[in-house]
Design an enzyme around this catalytic site. Structure first.
Site, PDB file in Angstrom:
ATOM      1  N   ASN A  70       0.836  -1.200   0.000  1.00  0.00           N
ATOM      2  CA  ASN A  70       0.000   0.000   0.000  1.00  0.00           C
ATOM      3  C   ASN A  70       0.868   1.246   0.000  1.00  0.00           C
ATOM      4  O   ASN A  70       1.974   1.265   0.528  1.00  0.00           O
ATOM      5  CB  ASN A  70      -0.985  -0.005   1.187  1.00  0.00           C
ATOM      6  CG  ASN A  70      -0.419   0.700   2.403  1.00  0.00           C
ATOM      7  OD1 ASN A  70      -0.455   1.937   2.500  1.00  0.00           O
ATOM      8  ND2 ASN A  70       0.126  -0.078   3.324  1.00  0.00           N
ATOM      9  N   CYS A 129       6.190   5.513   8.805  1.00  0.00           N
ATOM     10  CA  CYS A 129       5.383   5.399   7.581  1.00  0.00           C
ATOM     11  C   CYS A 129       6.270   5.370   6.340  1.00  0.00           C
ATOM     12  O   CYS A 129       7.031   6.305   6.097  1.00  0.00           O
ATOM     13  CB  CYS A 129       4.388   6.548   7.466  1.00  0.00           C
ATOM     14  SG  CYS A 129       3.326   6.312   6.023  1.00  0.00           S
ATOM     15  N   LYS A 162       5.198   3.411  17.460  1.00  0.00           N
ATOM     16  CA  LYS A 162       5.127   2.350  16.436  1.00  0.00           C
ATOM     17  C   LYS A 162       6.343   2.453  15.531  1.00  0.00           C
ATOM     18  O   LYS A 162       6.561   3.482  14.880  1.00  0.00           O
ATOM     19  CB  LYS A 162       3.839   2.508  15.621  1.00  0.00           C
ATOM     20  CG  LYS A 162       3.678   1.431  14.559  1.00  0.00           C
ATOM     21  CD  LYS A 162       2.303   1.479  13.959  1.00  0.00           C
ATOM     22  CE  LYS A 162       2.116   0.467  12.856  1.00  0.00           C
ATOM     23  NZ  LYS A 162       0.777   0.541  12.280  1.00  0.00           N
ATOM     24  N   THR A 189       4.835  -1.549   8.141  1.00  0.00           N
ATOM     25  CA  THR A 189       5.094  -2.364   6.947  1.00  0.00           C
ATOM     26  C   THR A 189       6.574  -2.328   6.534  1.00  0.00           C
ATOM     27  O   THR A 189       7.325  -1.437   6.930  1.00  0.00           O
ATOM     28  CB  THR A 189       4.259  -1.816   5.771  1.00  0.00           C
ATOM     29  OG1 THR A 189       4.487  -0.409   5.681  1.00  0.00           O
ATOM     30  CG2 THR A 189       2.786  -2.070   5.976  1.00  0.00           C
ATOM     31  N   GLY A 239       1.695  -7.503  12.440  1.00  0.00           N
ATOM     32  CA  GLY A 239       2.323  -7.913  11.189  1.00  0.00           C
ATOM     33  C   GLY A 239       1.845  -9.285  10.768  1.00  0.00           C
ATOM     34  O   GLY A 239       2.282 -10.295  11.314  1.00  0.00           O
ATOM     35  N   GLY A 261      -4.178  -5.929  10.911  1.00  0.00           N
ATOM     36  CA  GLY A 261      -4.333  -4.953   9.837  1.00  0.00           C
ATOM     37  C   GLY A 261      -4.970  -5.536   8.593  1.00  0.00           C
ATOM     38  O   GLY A 261      -6.199  -5.592   8.448  1.00  0.00           O
TER      39      GLY A 261
HETATM   40  C1  LIG Z   1      -4.094   0.045   3.605  1.00  0.00           C
HETATM   41  C2  LIG Z   1      -3.195   0.244   4.787  1.00  0.00           C
HETATM   42  C3  LIG Z   1      -3.180   1.469   5.445  1.00  0.00           C
HETATM   43  C4  LIG Z   1      -2.348   1.670   6.556  1.00  0.00           C
HETATM   44  N1  LIG Z   1      -2.362   2.876   7.187  1.00  0.00           N
HETATM   45  C5  LIG Z   1      -1.581   3.056   8.290  1.00  0.00           C
HETATM   46  C6  LIG Z   1      -1.644   4.277   9.011  1.00  0.00           C
HETATM   47  O1  LIG Z   1      -2.405   5.213   8.709  1.00  0.00           O
HETATM   48  N2  LIG Z   1      -0.807   4.404  10.088  1.00  0.00           N
HETATM   49  C7  LIG Z   1       0.033   3.395  10.514  1.00  0.00           C
HETATM   50  O2  LIG Z   1       0.740   3.562  11.515  1.00  0.00           O
HETATM   51  N3  LIG Z   1       0.067   2.210   9.850  1.00  0.00           N
HETATM   52  C8  LIG Z   1      -0.714   2.033   8.769  1.00  0.00           C
HETATM   53  N4  LIG Z   1      -0.693   0.829   8.122  1.00  0.00           N
HETATM   54  C9  LIG Z   1       0.176  -0.268   8.641  1.00  0.00           C
HETATM   55  C10 LIG Z   1      -0.635  -1.205   9.540  1.00  0.00           C
HETATM   56  O3  LIG Z   1      -1.167  -0.506  10.650  1.00  0.00           O
HETATM   57  C11 LIG Z   1       0.231  -2.384  10.050  1.00  0.00           C
HETATM   58  O4  LIG Z   1       1.286  -1.875  10.834  1.00  0.00           O
HETATM   59  C12 LIG Z   1       0.823  -3.199   8.906  1.00  0.00           C
HETATM   60  O5  LIG Z   1      -0.089  -3.306   7.849  1.00  0.00           O
HETATM   61  C13 LIG Z   1       1.259  -4.599   9.354  1.00  0.00           C
HETATM   62  O6  LIG Z   1       0.168  -5.316   9.870  1.00  0.00           O
HETATM   63  P1  LIG Z   1      -0.731  -6.347   8.969  1.00  0.00           P
HETATM   64  O7  LIG Z   1       0.246  -7.248   8.279  1.00  0.00           O
HETATM   65  O8  LIG Z   1      -1.618  -7.030   9.955  1.00  0.00           O
HETATM   66  O9  LIG Z   1      -1.487  -5.505   8.007  1.00  0.00           O
HETATM   67  C14 LIG Z   1      -1.516   0.611   7.022  1.00  0.00           C
HETATM   68  C15 LIG Z   1      -1.552  -0.629   6.366  1.00  0.00           C
HETATM   69  C16 LIG Z   1      -2.379  -0.827   5.277  1.00  0.00           C
HETATM   70  C17 LIG Z   1      -2.391  -2.185   4.612  1.00  0.00           C
END
Ligand SMILES: Cc1cc2nc3c(=O)[nH]c(=O)nc-3n(C[C@H](O)[C@H](O)[C@H](O)COP(=O)(O)O)c2cc1C
Length: 300
Positions: A70, A129, A162, A189, A239, A261
């Site tokens: 993303n 980010c 974070k 990510t 994650g 997420g």
């Molecule tokens: C579409 C999308 C938008 C995200 N927006 C944010 C955000 O605004 N702030 C943030 O700290 N992390 C954001 N993340 C990261 C997630 O919070 C998370 O740390 C990351 O996706 C890993 O977890 P997951 O594998 O369960 O998705 C975003 C991830 C995705 C996929």
């Protein structure tokens, strides 16, 4: 005896160890139509910035095997709109709200932290980010220290930092701990990319994008395991968590709680299902509380 899933953090207690990860749960409204949000430990918001941001051009998401790239670019209406319009709506759910914020400097983190209503359960600092054009997603330990310290001065409540899974995650987390963070959220990510063969160009305008989903789970689990060994403050694992078993792996590695997420996108009922799976697994083995098993995989 009922299975006790409460989580004691430094300044707060959560009634459940599972919560959505920032940016993957909208403002909860769509999910509230599907299930009772009281099963969430907290509702973590998308990241807000001092001024509104329109985010990155399309495309913003791209599927990969077992993952998602993303490049949203922190689209949000700015902290003042959040405080005036969105936060009161979130409070209606009766679920603790954790507000995620991002600043481009220590001063900006301090300023935005000052504007967050004290009714928020915790403040989560997005120090990681990968999708802000022109800004590094991997900050130095010094940059992390100054950003967390500025927010710490402005926000007396529970403060989460974070971090990125990249760079020196131990140094990043220790810097946040020393600057006064109450917990580390690990992780955001990984930087990845995709190339559009027809256009002979990167898919994303920012070239890099953040990789999330099951593909990154073993990598994040390793980081959480290492952090839990090295830190005094709690770690919240994040994650690739998709099942109750995944969540328990993070707890067994030492995490106090977990964030989910990408799984919310392919299964809108992911969080209640993950909780149910955790309860079933623990119940079948007569575990009475999360505290009983937290970090158990490190004790061997
Ligand atoms: C579409 C999308 C938008 C995200 N927006 C944010 C955000 O605004 N702030 C943030 O700290 N992390 C954001 N993340 C990261 C997630 O919070 C998370 O740390 C990351 O996706 C890993 O977890 P997951 O594998 O369960 O998705 C975003 C991830 C995705 C996929």
């Amino acid at each position: 005896m009922e299975l006790d899933l409460t989580v004691e953090l430094r300044k707060i207690r959560l009634s459940s160890p599972v919560m959505p990860a920032a940016g993957t749960f909208g403002f909860g409204e769509e999910y509230a139509e599907l299930y009772d949000l009281s099963c969430l430990g907290a509702l973590v918001t998308k990241t807000f910035t001092l001024r509104p941001r329109s985010g990155n051009p399309q495309p913003r998401v791209w599927e990969t095997p077992c993952g998602l790239l993303n490049s949203i670019g922190l689209e949000n209406p700015g902290v003042d709109v959040f405080v005036a319009e969105i936060f009161p709506r979130l409070l209606r759910f009766g679920v603790p709200v954790v507000v995620s914020v991002y600043g481009e400097s220590a001063e900006e983190f301090g300023e935005i932290a000052r504007r967050i209503p004290k009714e928020a359960k915790a403040l989560e600092l997005n120090l990681s980010c990968p999708n802000v054009p022109g800004k590094p997603s991997v900050l130095s330990a010094e940059e992390i220290f100054s950003r967390v310290a500025a927010a710490r001065e402005a926000w007396p409540g529970e403060l989460w930092a974070k971090i990125s899974p990249e760079g020196d995650h131990l140094a990043s987390a220790k810097a946040a701990e020393e600057a006064g963070a109450d917990a580390i959220v690990a992780t955001n990510t990984f930087r990845g990319m995709a190339i559009d063969l027809e256009r002979r160009a990167p898919v994303f305008s920012n070239i890099l994008a953040g990789l999330s989903g099951p593909a990154i789970k073993p990598l994040c689990l390793r980081i959480v395991y290492e952090l839990c060994k090295a830190l005094r403050i709690p770690v919240i694992g994040c994650g690739g968590i998709t099942t109750g078993q995944d969540a328990l792996e993070f707890i067994f590695a030492g995490a106090h709680a977990v964030q989910v997420g990408t799984a919310n996108f392919f299964d809108p009922l992911a969080i209640p299902r993950i909780l149910k799976e955790m309860k079933e697994w623990l119940g079948a083995r007569r575990v009475k509380s999360l505290a009983e098993v937290r970090g158990c995989a490190r004790k061997r």
